[in-house]
Design a protein around this motif. Structure first.
Motif, PDB file in Angstrom:
ATOM      1  N   LEU A 168     -23.491  66.947 -11.779  1.00  0.00           N
ATOM      2  CA  LEU A 168     -23.842  67.455 -13.058  1.00  0.00           C
ATOM      3  C   LEU A 168     -23.790  66.371 -14.319  1.00  0.00           C
ATOM      4  N   THR A 169     -24.514  65.358 -14.032  1.00  0.00           N
ATOM      5  CA  THR A 169     -24.720  64.267 -14.947  1.00  0.00           C
ATOM      6  C   THR A 169     -26.183  64.363 -15.251  1.00  0.00           C
ATOM      7  N   CYS A 170     -26.543  64.183 -16.865  1.00  0.00           N
ATOM      8  CA  CYS A 170     -28.035  64.242 -17.154  1.00  0.00           C
ATOM      9  C   CYS A 170     -28.521  63.001 -16.800  1.00  0.00           C
ATOM     10  N   PRO A 171     -29.908  63.088 -16.114  1.00  0.00           N
ATOM     11  CA  PRO A 171     -30.376  61.923 -15.483  1.00  0.00           C
ATOM     12  C   PRO A 171     -31.213  61.333 -16.688  1.00  0.00           C
ATOM     13  N   ARG A 172     -31.418  61.929 -17.879  1.00  0.00           N
ATOM     14  CA  ARG A 172     -32.029  61.187 -19.111  1.00  0.00           C
ATOM     15  C   ARG A 172     -31.136  60.765 -20.116  1.00  0.00           C
ATOM     16  N   THR A 173     -29.879  61.282 -20.202  1.00  0.00           N
ATOM     17  CA  THR A 173     -29.044  60.871 -21.247  1.00  0.00           C
ATOM     18  C   THR A 173     -27.739  60.383 -20.553  1.00  0.00           C
ATOM     19  N   GLY A 174     -27.219  60.514 -19.599  1.00  0.00           N
ATOM     20  CA  GLY A 174     -26.150  60.240 -18.866  1.00  0.00           C
ATOM     21  C   GLY A 174     -24.895  61.163 -19.443  1.00  0.00           C
ATOM     22  N   GLU A 175     -25.179  62.135 -20.233  1.00  0.00           N
ATOM     23  CA  GLU A 175     -23.992  63.210 -20.520  1.00  0.00           C
ATOM     24  C   GLU A 175     -23.616  63.877 -19.128  1.00  0.00           C
ATOM     25  N   VAL A 176     -22.270  64.138 -19.195  1.00  0.00           N
ATOM     26  CA  VAL A 176     -21.814  64.633 -18.071  1.00  0.00           C
ATOM     27  C   VAL A 176     -21.338  66.154 -18.557  1.00  0.00           C
ATOM     28  N   TYR A 177     -21.500  67.016 -17.469  1.00  0.00           N
ATOM     29  CA  TYR A 177     -21.069  68.424 -17.920  1.00  0.00           C
ATOM     30  C   TYR A 177     -19.958  68.958 -16.804  1.00  0.00           C
ATOM     31  N   CYS A 178     -19.383  70.092 -16.917  1.00  0.00           N
ATOM     32  CA  CYS A 178     -18.312  70.564 -16.163  1.00  0.00           C
ATOM     33  C   CYS A 178     -18.725  71.940 -15.753  1.00  0.00           C
ATOM     34  N   GLU A 179     -18.459  72.337 -14.700  1.00  0.00           N
ATOM     35  CA  GLU A 179     -18.706  73.776 -14.333  1.00  0.00           C
ATOM     36  C   GLU A 179     -17.513  74.469 -14.007  1.00  0.00           C
ATOM     37  N   THR A 180     -17.252  75.500 -14.589  1.00  0.00           N
ATOM     38  CA  THR A 180     -15.809  76.186 -14.672  1.00  0.00           C
ATOM     39  C   THR A 180     -16.294  77.694 -14.620  1.00  0.00           C
TER      40      THR A 180
END
Length: 190
Positions: A168-180
């Motif tokens: 869940l890490t954006c390959p372009r920006t490195g932003e990290v997401y969380c699924e709940t």
């Protein structure tokens, strides 16, 4: 001073309508009354918008898209060529059903692929992505990637529109997401 809107000589813009600075309205577009278009939008050839449609800032509406009464686009929405918005669930040629027009909300940064169909009464979440040719028959979550007929979630995308892998890490920006519980949220910016 902001740039005035550009309206091609073959386009029709009915009054009253509002068109933001820097917006470009191209060949054979028809903007019906009581339509609001934000700043820096692009309406491609053969677009029809209105009446009573709201288009946010920075939207790109590609060729041959009709935005009927009840469609509300937030900022930075992309509508691919020939995508379809409906406005009545049970239309008949011989029966007037204007009181049954359904609202369709499209969230900030959402992308709708070419030839996708959005059935009225549904909400497309912020930054979601609807695949080309998909048929949306229910709400789409923020950041969801949906495809198929009917459309179902097949993954997640980042704010930049890149498909997210298992981390869940954006390959372009490195932003990290969380699924709940079937939702996704941004938790870390690089």
């Amino acid at each position: 001073m902001p740039d005035a809107p550009f309206i091609h000589e073959s386009a029709y813009v009915d009054s009253p309508s509002e068109i933001g600075a820097g917006t470009k309205i191209w060949h054979f577009v028809h903007v019906l009354p009581h339509t609001t278009i934000g700043e820096n939008c692009v309406l491609g050839q053969n677009v029809m918008a209105g009446p009573h449609v709201s288009i946010g800032n920075g939207c790109k509406i590609q060729n041959n898209v009709a935005l009927y009464k009840g469609v509300i686009l937030a900022d930075d929405v992309f509508c691919g060529p020939s995508c379809v918005f409906t406005n009545v669930l049970t239309p008949r040629a011989h029966v007037e059903r204007k009181e049954e027009f359904g609202l369709t909300h499209v969230g900030k940064g959402a992308t709708i692929g070419a030839n996708a169909t959005i059935v009225c009464g549904n909400t497309l979440g912020a930054y979601c992505m609807v695949a080309a040719g998909a048929v949306v028959t229910k709400d789409v979550a923020d950041f969801a990637l949906v495809a198929g007929i009917p459309a179902r979630r097949i993954g997640w995308v980042s704010k930049s529109g890149d498909r997210l892998g298992a981390d869940l890490t954006c390959p372009r920006t490195g932003e990290v997401y969380c699924e709940t519980d079937g939702t996704l949220e941004l938790i870390e910016r690089p």
